[in-house]
Structures are given as structure tokens and as C-alpha cells.
Design a protein around this motif. Structure first.
Motif, PDB file in Angstrom:
ATOM      1  N   MET A   1      -6.572   4.427 -85.692  1.00 40.08           N
ATOM      2  CA  MET A   1      -5.409   4.376 -86.595  1.00 40.08           C
ATOM      3  C   MET A   1      -5.866   3.791 -87.941  1.00 40.08           C
ATOM      4  SD  MET A   1      -2.075   4.109 -84.280  1.00 40.08           S
ATOM      5  CE  MET A   1      -2.041   4.642 -82.574  1.00 40.08           C
TER       6      MET A   1
ATOM      7  N   ASP B   1       5.423  -5.824 -99.292  1.00 34.33           N
ATOM      8  CA  ASP B   1       4.099  -5.800 -98.650  1.00 34.33           C
ATOM      9  C   ASP B   1       3.115  -4.988 -99.497  1.00 34.33           C
ATOM     10  OD1 ASP B   1       3.543  -7.075 -96.076  1.00 34.33           O
ATOM     11  OD2 ASP B   1       2.590  -5.153 -95.570  1.00 34.33           O
TER      12      ASP B   1
ATOM     13  N   SER C   1       2.683  -3.431 -81.824  1.00 35.22           N
ATOM     14  CA  SER C   1       2.504  -2.416 -82.880  1.00 35.22           C
ATOM     15  C   SER C   1       1.341  -2.791 -83.804  1.00 35.22           C
ATOM     16  CB  SER C   1       3.802  -2.224 -83.666  1.00 35.22           C
ATOM     17  OG  SER C   1       3.992  -3.262 -84.607  1.00 35.22           O
TER      18      SER C   1
ATOM     19  N   GLN D   1       8.871  -4.003 -96.709  1.00 31.62           N
ATOM     20  CA  GLN D   1       7.673  -3.158 -96.741  1.00 31.62           C
ATOM     21  C   GLN D   1       7.187  -2.945 -98.180  1.00 31.62           C
ATOM     22  OE1 GLN D   1       5.625  -1.901 -94.314  1.00 31.62           O
ATOM     23  NE2 GLN D   1       4.409  -1.401 -96.134  1.00 31.62           N
TER      24      GLN D   1
ATOM     25  N   ASP E   1      -1.809  -0.435 -84.403  1.00 38.05           N
ATOM     26  CA  ASP E   1      -2.002  -0.023 -85.799  1.00 38.05           C
ATOM     27  C   ASP E   1      -3.424  -0.328 -86.282  1.00 38.05           C
ATOM     28  OD1 ASP E   1      -0.782   0.985 -88.206  1.00 38.05           O
ATOM     29  OD2 ASP E   1      -0.824  -1.037 -89.019  1.00 38.05           O
TER      30      ASP E   1
ATOM     31  N   GLY F   1       2.001 -15.870 -87.319  1.00 38.15           N
ATOM     32  CA  GLY F   1       2.737 -14.799 -88.004  1.00 38.15           C
ATOM     33  C   GLY F   1       3.974 -15.431 -88.623  1.00 38.15           C
TER      34      GLY F   1
END
Ligand code: GRG
Length: 297
Positions: free
Chosen positions: A95, A226, A86, A223, A90, A50
Motif C-alpha cells: 500500500m 493533514d 487501518s 484530512q 495502510d 496517537g
């Protein structure tokens, strides 16, 4: 074009990412340690490659407050564990029903949905344990860090953002509603990372407030970048499934590409503005924000 700030930050980020990766590896029991299925699940998503931006933000925030990155490394690991938790949740079929994460199959495709949920909860639990046992903290600081982390995860943070996101899937929503979702889903953990780094080192409240404003704006900008990447880049770049967002409203849907880029610029400028009172101490965070503005992965 890379700016001078984004070039000089790249080497720092590579080194910091390596340090966070090493520390995370030591935070979770090795493979094979009983109960092996739980530890396998905890290690899988956590240790896949990551960017470690949230963990690195903890380290940078501590340095801005004239503290040492080494001292807050357990807090950086705690934030990365919450983030990994998370991601696992997710991705679940109930989800986002994803199949790829960090370039590999999602955890529930490896260990099953039941074990994936347990691994996620175990990571959350381990994160709070790290805050509880982090060295050199006064009881008052420990309580405050625990409280801020709990607030970032709860209904006023990630959980709230996710709940509204799920409820909004398949419906057209407004820009304000979309901002609410992502300020909570993504922004809240960026903000907590900055707070944990600053408060974990005993930073002054006014410095921590600058860090908070910085991270809040940066998180939302991140975000939106993203969304832009989901639009322009494939799974080989993002490590995620393409086209998972078809039922969701994105910043690109509401503002177009140029409009979304403009929003990123405004938010990055606001994050840089928040650093002004910190003077030269904010230099590295400036590079970090410029890197987010220009990111292509
Ligand atoms: C109990 C912690 C907890 C959460 C429950 C599932 C949920 C509520 C919230 C979902 C939050 C979420 C997954 C937001 C997306 C944030 C985001 C932009 C993820 C991608 O971040 P990157 O690009 O990923 O930094 P890497 O893989 O580089 O770490």
C-alpha cells in the motif's frame, strides 16, 4: 492564535487521551501472553502515542447526549482499534510502503509483513468483540452499532476510500475524486465514532444526526489539515515519513495552500453549524473543531 475554545479544550483532550490510553492498554492481553507474536503486534501500533481523536469523539458524543464517557469507553477503544488496524494495513509495502508511524518504525518492519497483517486483522476482530460485549447495551443497540461500524469499514467506507486511493496513485484526479477518497478513508471513521458515542448511550436520533453532520465535515477538514501539515512539517512533528505523497494528488496540489486553508475553514464552519440545534451541549465539540482548524501537529 489559539482561541478561547481551543485553549479550554486542550486540558480536556489531554485527560481524555490518558483515559483512552489506559483503557486500550487493558483491552489487549499483556506482552508475553501466548501467542506472544500476535499480542506483540496488536499492542505495538495501537499503544504508540496517537492523538486518540476518534476515541475521544466517541466520549464527547456520549456526553452531548447526556450520557457518561465511562460507559462508552469500550466503544471508544473499538474505534481506536479499527483506526490502528487501518494504519498498519495502510503502511504495508503493497500500500503506502511507509517506514515511520507515530514516530516509530512501522509494525511490518518489526514483526514482518505476514505477522503485521495478522495483527491488523486481530485488532479488527477485537474491535467487534468489544462492541459485542460492551456493558448496558440493549440487543437492538448492539446490532445497530455493529452495523454502523461494519458500514464505516466496508466498501462504502475506509476500504472503498483506500481502494480508490490506491487505484488513483500516479494519476491526476479531480477535487471531487479526492474528496470521495478522504470522505471515505478518514471521514467514515470520524462519523462512526460520533454515531457510536451517541447511539451507545441511547441518544435521541435528532441529536445523533447533528453529531453525524458535525463529524462528517470535521473528518474531511482533519484530512485537509493533514495534507497541509505533510506539506509544512517534518517527521519529527507528524511522526510519519516525509514525501510519501509524491505520487498522490493532495488538497494542496489541487487548491494551493490558501485554497486548502479556505476549504478547512468552510468545513469547520459547516461542522459548527451542525452543532447549533444542540445549543450549549455542543460547547466542547466547538472547541474540538476549533482545535482541528488550528492544529499544528
Ligand atoms: C480494514 C480497517 C480496515 C481498513 C482497510 C487500509 C485501509 C482500508 C484504509 C486506510 C485508512 C487510513 C489509514 C486513513 C488515513 C487517516 C488518517 C488521517 C490517519 C492519521 O490520523 P491521526 O493523525 O493519527 O489521527 P494518530 O496517529 O494521531 O492516531
Amino acid at each position: 492564535m489559539p482561541t478561547r475554545e481551543s485553549q479550554s479544550i486542550a486540558g480536556y483532550l489531554d485527560e481524555a487521551r490518558r483515559q483512552v490510553d489506559d483503557a486500550l492498554d487493558r483491552c489487549v492481553p499483556p506482552l508475553g501472553t501466548s501467542p506472544a507474536i500476535v499480542h506483540e503486534g496488536m499492542r505495538y501500533t495501537l499503544l504508540l502515542p496517537g492523538k486518540r481523536l476518534r476515541g475521544i469523539l466517541v466520549l464527547m458524543a456520549a456526553e452531548v447526549c447526556r450520557g457518561s464517557a465511562v460507559q462508552v469507553m469500550p466503544l471508544a477503544c473499538a474505534v481506536e482499534m479499527v483506526h490502528a488496524c487501518s494504519l498498519i494495513l495502510d503502511d504495508l509495502p503493497s500500500m503506502d510502503n511507509a517506514s515511520l508511524r507515530r514516530g516509530k518504525p512501522v509494525l511490518h518492519r518489526i514483526v514482518g509483513e505476514d505477522q503485521a497483517v495478522l495483527a491488523a486483522v486481530a485488532l479488527l476482530n477485537a474491535a467487534f468483540d468489544l462492541i459485542h460485549s460492551a456493558p448496558k447495551l440493549k440487543d437492538r443497540q448492539r446490532r445497530e452499532l455493529t452495523r454502523r461500524m461494519a458500514a464505516a469499514i466496508g466498501p462504502g467506507g475506509l476500504i472503498g476510500g483506500q481502494a480508490v486511493d490506491l487505484q488513483s496513485t500516479g494519476h491526476r484526479i479531480t477535487l471531487d475524486e479526492l474528496e470521495f477518497i478522504h470522505a471515505h478513508k478518514t471521514g467514515a471513521l470520524f462519523t462512526a465514532a460520533a454515531e457510536l458515542g451517541g447511539l451507545g448511550i441511547g441518544g435521541r436520533e435528532r441529536d445523533v444526526e447533528c453529531l453525524r453532520r458535525f463529524a462528517k465535515n470535521l473528518g474531511l477538514a482533519f484530512q485537509i489539515t493533514d495534507d497541509l501539515l505533510d506539506y509544512s512539517a517534518g517527521p519529527e512533528t507528524t511522526g510519519k515519513d516525509a514525501g510519501l505523497d509524491v505520487d498522490k494528488t493532495t488538497f494542496v496540489d489541487l487548491c494551493g495552500i490558501e485554497g486548502a486553508r479556505k476549504l478547512v475553514d468552510e468545513l469547520i464552519d459547516a461542522s459548527l453549524d451542525a452543532l447549533k440545534p444542540l445549543g450549549r451541549r455542543g460547547g466542547r465539540l466547538t472547541g474540538f473543531a476549533e482545535m482541528v482548524r488550528l492544529r499544528d501537529r
